[in-house]
Design a protein around this motif. Sequence first.
Motif: not given
Length: 238
Positions: A237-238, A199-200, A230-234, A186-187
């Motif tokens: 989740l926001r 990611w950050d 993964k971009v869409q999942e993140r 996730d990082k």
Amino acid sequence: MTNCLIVDDEAPARALLIEHLSTLNGFTVLASLDNAVDGFTFLQTNPVDLAFLDIQMPRMSGLELIRSVKTSPKIILTTAYREYAATAFELDALDYLVKPITQERFMRAVSKYLHYQNSPEVPAQLPGRYEEMYMFFKVGRDQTKIFLKDIIFMEGLGDYIRVHTIEKSYVASEKLGFMAEKLPEDKFIRVHKSFIIAWDKLLSYNADQVHLATEILPLGRLYKGIFFRKVQERILLR
């Protein structure tokens, strides 16, 4: 005990690998198979730690076998052909042995496996503690402490990686594929056979590139699908 699988359509090649392994303590051959289809079936139900795979075999190649299994053991490829090396390492093969395989070259490959098995794990991630997570990387003769929060991206250099941080870069004795398995998913995400990014630190992206604060990196064809998902999942989740 390290459970091994040998898959090669040539009986003499299988026998040689068995002979090499017989000289080592702590290694056992669970199966010696003459085709990749049987190898695929065997991997579904047996705990294999290390697999020795030939590349060119009837019905299914060793490379196709690697792509077909969801979770694969560590792979050492054995082949008479040198031209597949780039593809092999793109698939994170641990090593690439060209036949005939000498005992010395075989031992070097096994040493790589033992190195990765004995490498320190990334500390388990705890809520609110990511700022404190770190790893020690072998830089030259030293074990250098690097906080994960400071990493911008990692660059693969064969058996080494270049760790780019906010302050400086380090060349460490490690493989990028190993880091892809150990870093918190996730990082960090792998965007190319040669790059893992934090990611950050991602500022923007397009169909072919990812833009970081300090660099523009290519987005590899094999990694686009999972990156966009993964971009869409993140976002969701926001």
